[in-house]
Design a protein around this motif. Structure first.
Motif, PDB file in Angstrom:
ATOM      1  N   UNK A 272       0.825  -1.204   0.000  1.00 16.26           N
ATOM      2  CA  UNK A 272       0.000   0.000   0.000  1.00 16.26           C
ATOM      3  C   UNK A 272       0.862   1.258   0.000  1.00 16.26           C
ATOM      4  N   UNK A 273       2.119   1.126   0.409  1.00 15.46           N
ATOM      5  CA  UNK A 273       3.029   2.273   0.403  1.00 15.46           C
ATOM      6  C   UNK A 273       3.203   2.865  -0.983  1.00 15.46           C
ATOM      7  N   UNK A 275       0.859   3.202  -3.268  1.00 15.73           N
ATOM      8  CA  UNK A 275      -0.292   4.089  -3.484  1.00 15.73           C
ATOM      9  C   UNK A 275      -0.137   5.363  -2.665  1.00 15.73           C
ATOM     10  N   UNK A 276       0.322   5.221  -1.421  1.00 20.13           N
ATOM     11  CA  UNK A 276       0.518   6.391  -0.559  1.00 20.13           C
ATOM     12  C   UNK A 276       1.544   7.336  -1.184  1.00 20.13           C
ATOM     13  N   UNK A 277       2.624   6.787  -1.703  1.00 15.91           N
ATOM     14  CA  UNK A 277       3.657   7.624  -2.320  1.00 15.91           C
ATOM     15  C   UNK A 277       3.110   8.389  -3.517  1.00 15.91           C
ATOM     16  N   UNK A 278       2.271   7.750  -4.321  1.00 12.86           N
ATOM     17  CA  UNK A 278       1.689   8.440  -5.466  1.00 12.86           C
ATOM     18  C   UNK A 278       0.779   9.574  -5.006  1.00 12.86           C
ATOM     19  N   UNK A 279      -0.039   9.323  -3.988  1.00 12.37           N
ATOM     20  CA  UNK A 279      -0.933  10.364  -3.477  1.00 12.37           C
ATOM     21  C   UNK A 279      -0.140  11.542  -2.913  1.00 12.37           C
ATOM     22  N   UNK A 280       0.990  11.254  -2.275  1.00 16.41           N
ATOM     23  CA  UNK A 280       1.812  12.330  -1.718  1.00 16.41           C
ATOM     24  C   UNK A 280       2.453  13.175  -2.815  1.00 16.41           C
ATOM     25  N   UNK A 281       2.614  12.598  -4.019  1.00 17.03           N
ATOM     26  CA  UNK A 281       3.231  13.333  -5.121  1.00 17.03           C
ATOM     27  C   UNK A 281       2.232  14.127  -5.946  1.00 17.03           C
ATOM     28  N   UNK A 282       0.934  13.865  -5.811  1.00 17.48           N
ATOM     29  CA  UNK A 282      -0.089  14.515  -6.642  1.00 17.48           C
ATOM     30  C   UNK A 282      -0.073  16.042  -6.545  1.00 17.48           C
ATOM     31  N   UNK A 334       0.463   4.057   6.805  1.00 15.44           N
ATOM     32  CA  UNK A 334      -0.174   4.174   5.487  1.00 15.44           C
ATOM     33  C   UNK A 334      -1.525   4.883   5.535  1.00 15.44           C
ATOM     34  N   UNK A 335      -2.339   4.575   6.535  1.00 14.35           N
ATOM     35  CA  UNK A 335      -3.662   5.198   6.621  1.00 14.35           C
ATOM     36  C   UNK A 335      -3.534   6.688   6.935  1.00 14.35           C
ATOM     37  N   UNK A 339      -4.551   9.602   4.297  1.00 12.89           N
ATOM     38  CA  UNK A 339      -5.577  10.574   4.667  1.00 12.89           C
ATOM     39  C   UNK A 339      -5.045  11.998   4.545  1.00 12.89           C
ATOM     40  N   UNK A 340      -3.788  12.214   4.948  1.00 14.08           N
ATOM     41  CA  UNK A 340      -3.190  13.545   4.815  1.00 14.08           C
ATOM     42  C   UNK A 340      -3.058  13.968   3.370  1.00 14.08           C
ATOM     43  N   UNK A 341      -2.669  13.025   2.494  1.00 16.82           N
ATOM     44  CA  UNK A 341      -2.541  13.343   1.078  1.00 16.82           C
ATOM     45  C   UNK A 341      -3.895  13.672   0.458  1.00 16.82           C
TER      46      UNK A 341
END
Length: 350
Positions: A272-273, A275-282, A334-335, A339-341
C-alpha cells in the motif's frame, strides 16, 4: 489523455526503479565481490549473486521509485502546462489522480509478488549457494541456536549434512503455563517419516520432589517442525509470510510472537506504500511553477514521502516489541499519510 499520463509518469517510475535497484545492487556488490573472487566464482558468480538478490531489491525500491517517478513525471506535466490544459478542459485533480493510480497499483502488485513468492525462494537459494561455495578454511564451526517449538524450548546445532538433521539437541518440554516437566538430550536428531528420531537420548523427567532419569537407544520426537522450517530458522534469510505463519502456529520461532504478528501484517500493508507515495506526489501536478511555488511543493512532497518511511519504520518497531497491536503498527502510517494526502488534494481543489 490517460495513456499520455501513464506514458509520462510510468516511464519516470520505471526509470527511478532501475536507478534505485542499480544503486542498491552496486552497494551490495561492493561488500561481496571480494568474497566471490576469493571463492573463484568469477563473473558468473557475480551475475548469479546479482540475479538472486534482484527480487529483494525490487521489493525494497518500489515505494521510493513510485515517489521519485511520480514527482518527476508530475513536474514535467506541470511545467509544460499540460495539467493546466487538462483542468481548463474540465478535468479535475481527482481525475488526474485516478488516471495515475493504476501505475501505483501495478507497482503494488509487483512488490507483493516479490515479497511473498519470488524473494523468499531466491533468498533460500542464495543462502544455500553461499554456504556451499564457502572455502573450507573459512567455514566457521556451527553454533547452537535456541528456538521455540510450541511450548517447548529447543537448543540445537545445525548439521553440515543438511536440514534433515540436528546435532547436539536438547529439548525442554514445558506445560502451557511454562512449567518445566522434562528435558531430553541427544547427540543428534534425524527427520524420518514426519518425525524426528533422537539418537541415544537421555531423558530427565521432573516430578514433585524428584527428578527421574532414563536412557534409550532411540526415541521419536513428534513435532510440527519440518526440515524446511529448520532451514528457515538457521539460514538467516529474511522472513517470509509462510515462515511467519508457521511461527505463529508454533512450528518454530526465535522471536516474540508480537514480531511475527507485526511482520505478517506488514506483508499486506507494505505494498500500500506505493499508493501512498503516489498520493503524496499529486500536489506537484497541481502546483503553479510559474509563480515559483512549484519548487516548494516539490520539496514538501519529497519530504512527506521520506517522513512516511521513517514513521512507518517507527510504528513497525513498536509493534514488533509488543508495545502496540500488530494491525495498528502495520497500518497506522499508510492510513494516516494517505488521509493527509487526500486532505491536501481536497484543499487544492478548493
Amino acid at each position: 489523455m490517460t495513456k499520455h499520463i501513464a506514458k509520462v509518469v510510468g516511464f519516470q517510475i520505471l526509470a527511478a526503479l532501475l536507478v534505485l535497484v542499480g544503486v542498491l545492487q552496486v552497494l551490495d556488490l561492493l561488500d561481496v565481490t571480494t568474497d566471490i573472487v576469493e571463492r573463484q566464482l568469477g563473473a558468473g558468480g557475480v551475475a548469479y549473486y546479482s540475479l538472486l538478490r534482484l527480487p529483494r531489491l525490487v521489493e525494497q525500491s518500489a515505494p521510493l521509485a513510485v515517489l521519485a517517478g511520480a514527482l518527476f513525471g508530475f513536474t514535467r506535466l506541470a511545467r509544460n502546462s499540460e495539467v493546466t490544459a487538462m483542468r481548463a478542459a474540465g478535468m479535475s485533480g481527482y481525475r488526474v489522480t485516478a488516471m495515475a493510480l493504476p501505475l501505483a497499483g501495478a507497482m503494488m502488485l509487483a512488490q507483493l509478488l516479490m515479497s511473498t513468492l519470488v524473494a523468499p525462494a531466491t533468498d533460500r537459494t542464495l543462502a544455500t549457494w553461499w554456504q556451499d561455495t564457502a572455502p573450507a578454511a573459512d567455514r566457521q564451526a556451527a553454533e547452537p541456536r535456541t528456538f521455540r517449538v510450541g511450548t517447548d524450548i529447543v537448543i540445537a546445532t545445525p548439521s553440515p549434512s543438511g536440514a534433515e538433521r540436528l546435532d547436539d539437541i536438547t529439548i525442554y518440554r514445558r506445560t502451557a503455563d511454562g512449567q518445566l516437566i522434562q528435558t531430553i538430550h541427544a547427540a543428534n536428531a534425524v527427520h524420518r517419516d514426519g518425525a524426528w528420531v533422537l539418537d541415544a537420548p537421555q531423558v530427565r523427567t521432573v516430578a514433585p520432589g524428584e527428578v527421574q532419569t532414563a536412557t534409550a537407544r532411540q526415541m521419536l520426537w513428534r513435532s510440527e517442525l519440518a526440515p524446511s522450517d529448520v532451514q528457515a530458522l538457521f539460514s538467516g534469510a529474511q522472513l517470509s509470510p509462510g515462515v511467519a505463519v508457521a511461527a505463529l502456529e508454533g512450528t518454530g520461532s526465535v522471536r516474540p510472537r508480537s514480531y511475527y504478528e507485526t511482520q505478517l501484517q506488514r506483508f499486506l500493508a507494505d505494498p500500500l506504500g506505493c499508493v501512498v507515495m503516489l498520493l503524496l506526489a499529486v500536489p506537484v501536478a497541481l502546483a503553479n511553477f510559474r509563480s515559483g511555488r512549484g519548487g516548494v511543493t516539490l520539496v514538501v512532497c519529497l519530504a512527506a514521502g521520506l517522513l512516511f518511511l521513517v514513521v512507518d519504520g517507527v510504528f513497525t518497531a513498536i509493534g514488533e516489541s509488543g508495545l502496540a497491536p500488530a494491525w495498528f503498527a502495520a497500518w497506522a502510517a499508510p492510513v494516516l499519510f494517505a488521509a493527509g494526502a487526500m486532505t491536501a488534494l481536497l484543499n487544492l481543489e478548493g
